[in-house]
Motif scaffolding. Structure first.
Motif, PDB file in Angstrom:
ATOM      1  N   ASP A   9      46.166  48.560 102.675  1.00  0.00           N
ATOM      2  CA  ASP A   9      47.050  48.642 101.518  1.00  0.00           C
ATOM      3  C   ASP A   9      46.392  49.266 100.292  1.00  0.00           C
ATOM      4  O   ASP A   9      47.011  49.338  99.231  1.00  0.00           O
ATOM      5  N   ASP A  10      45.173  49.742 100.428  1.00  0.00           N
ATOM      6  CA  ASP A  10      44.498  50.447  99.348  1.00  0.00           C
ATOM      7  C   ASP A  10      44.907  51.923  99.399  1.00  0.00           C
ATOM      8  O   ASP A  10      44.393  52.692 100.221  1.00  0.00           O
ATOM      9  N   ALA A  11      45.813  52.316  98.500  1.00  0.00           N
ATOM     10  CA  ALA A  11      46.339  53.684  98.511  1.00  0.00           C
ATOM     11  C   ALA A  11      45.285  54.718  98.157  1.00  0.00           C
ATOM     12  O   ALA A  11      45.457  55.907  98.435  1.00  0.00           O
ATOM     13  N   GLN A  12      44.186  54.276  97.535  1.00  0.00           N
ATOM     14  CA  GLN A  12      43.130  55.205  97.131  1.00  0.00           C
ATOM     15  C   GLN A  12      42.146  55.497  98.262  1.00  0.00           C
ATOM     16  O   GLN A  12      41.319  56.406  98.144  1.00  0.00           O
ATOM     17  N   GLY A  14      42.854  56.199 101.699  1.00  0.00           N
ATOM     18  CA  GLY A  14      43.247  57.144 102.735  1.00  0.00           C
ATOM     19  C   GLY A  14      42.952  58.606 102.472  1.00  0.00           C
ATOM     20  O   GLY A  14      42.300  59.270 103.304  1.00  0.00           O
ATOM     21  N   CYS A  30      47.879  57.488 107.576  1.00  0.00           N
ATOM     22  CA  CYS A  30      47.719  56.229 106.855  1.00  0.00           C
ATOM     23  C   CYS A  30      49.036  55.472 106.737  1.00  0.00           C
ATOM     24  O   CYS A  30      50.101  56.074 106.565  1.00  0.00           O
ATOM     25  N   SER A  31      48.931  54.155 106.813  1.00  0.00           N
ATOM     26  CA  SER A  31      50.049  53.259 106.529  1.00  0.00           C
ATOM     27  C   SER A  31      49.554  52.179 105.586  1.00  0.00           C
ATOM     28  O   SER A  31      48.480  51.613 105.806  1.00  0.00           O
ATOM     29  N   LEU A  32      50.350  51.890 104.559  1.00  0.00           N
ATOM     30  CA  LEU A  32      49.959  50.878 103.589  1.00  0.00           C
ATOM     31  C   LEU A  32      50.427  49.485 103.989  1.00  0.00           C
ATOM     32  O   LEU A  32      49.937  48.485 103.445  1.00  0.00           O
ATOM     33  N   ARG A  33      51.351  49.422 104.956  1.00  0.00           N
ATOM     34  CA  ARG A  33      51.889  48.120 105.375  1.00  0.00           C
ATOM     35  C   ARG A  33      51.864  48.022 106.897  1.00  0.00           C
ATOM     36  O   ARG A  33      52.080  49.015 107.605  1.00  0.00           O
TER      37      ARG A  33
END
Length: 226
Positions: A9-12, A14, A30-33
């Motif tokens: 869940d860390d968008a920074q 990926g 990438c997937s955040l969830r």
């Protein structure tokens, strides 16, 4: 080019990691969830998964358990602060490897290359190993237990094949780690015990793997003459 799925869940994390992976001919999506990650995994084309322990919707352990019910894709777990219990639980649930946060991208790449190499490697020449109640085919990486297919992860198959190829020989934990991981980084002997435990459960009712006190493990089944 292998495609790696990162669920974090860390968008920074990926985008720079994806750019770094390109240098090693690895594609990162990438997937955040977890829910989105499962959708991507189920569409196919994913060669390995990196997942964080701390996630929204469900934690990494629950996600690892869900993935293992559906797929034997290699899984590397990212564990905060390198907590030993996080590593143990992840390995018990079927993860192939772990890496503590914060991590060096080059080490993550090295571990990915190792699990991908194990997954695609085929012992040559093709070998069928037959034991009392157990059949192992190296070319298809398949296992039959009393005639029934046994679903194994890449790590579990490699461990079983290692023991079966030299049936009766005792392999120490360090021997097994070195052979399966391909490097000596952060030897974690408890990991071997966990994979052996998983493998034993899947091979039941066969009493296939013996623990040799203070020595290691050996395959104890009788070989069937060809």
């Amino acid at each position: 080019m292998p495609t790696i799925l990162l669920i974090d869940d860390d968008a920074q994390l990926g985008p720079p990691l994806a750019a770094y992976f390109q240098r090693f001919d690895l594609s990162l999506v990438c997937s955040l969830r977890p829910s989105a990650g499962l959708v991507q995994l189920r569409t196919g084309g994913i060669d390995a998964v990196i997942l964080d322990v701390m996630l929204p919707e469900m934690d990494g352990f629950a996600l690892c358990r869900t993935i293992r019910k559906e797929s034997d894709v290699p899984i590397i777990m990212l564990t905060a602060r390198g907590e030993v219990m996080d590593r143990i639980v992840g390995l018990e649930l079927g993860a192939d490897d772990y890496l503590p946060k914060p991590f060096e991208p080059r080490e993550l790449v090295a571990r990915l290359q190792t699990v991908l190499r194990r997954r695609t490697a085929r012992p040559a020449p093709s070998v069928q190993l037959a034991f009392d109640g157990l059949m192992i085919d190296s070319s298809t990486r398949s296992v039959l237990r009393q005639g029934e297919v046994v679903e194994l992860t890449s790590t579990e198959f490699d461990l079983l094949y290692l023991l079966a190829h030299d049936a009766g020989k005792v392999f120490s934990r360090d021997d097994i780690l070195n052979r399966l991981r391909g490097h000596d980084a952060e030897l974690f002997t408890r990991a071997v015990d966990i994979v052996v435990s998983r493998l034993r459960k899947k091979l039941e009712p066969l009493d296939a793997i013996k623990t040799m006190r203070n020595a290691g493990y050996a395959l104890a089944l009788a070989r069937v003459p060809s």
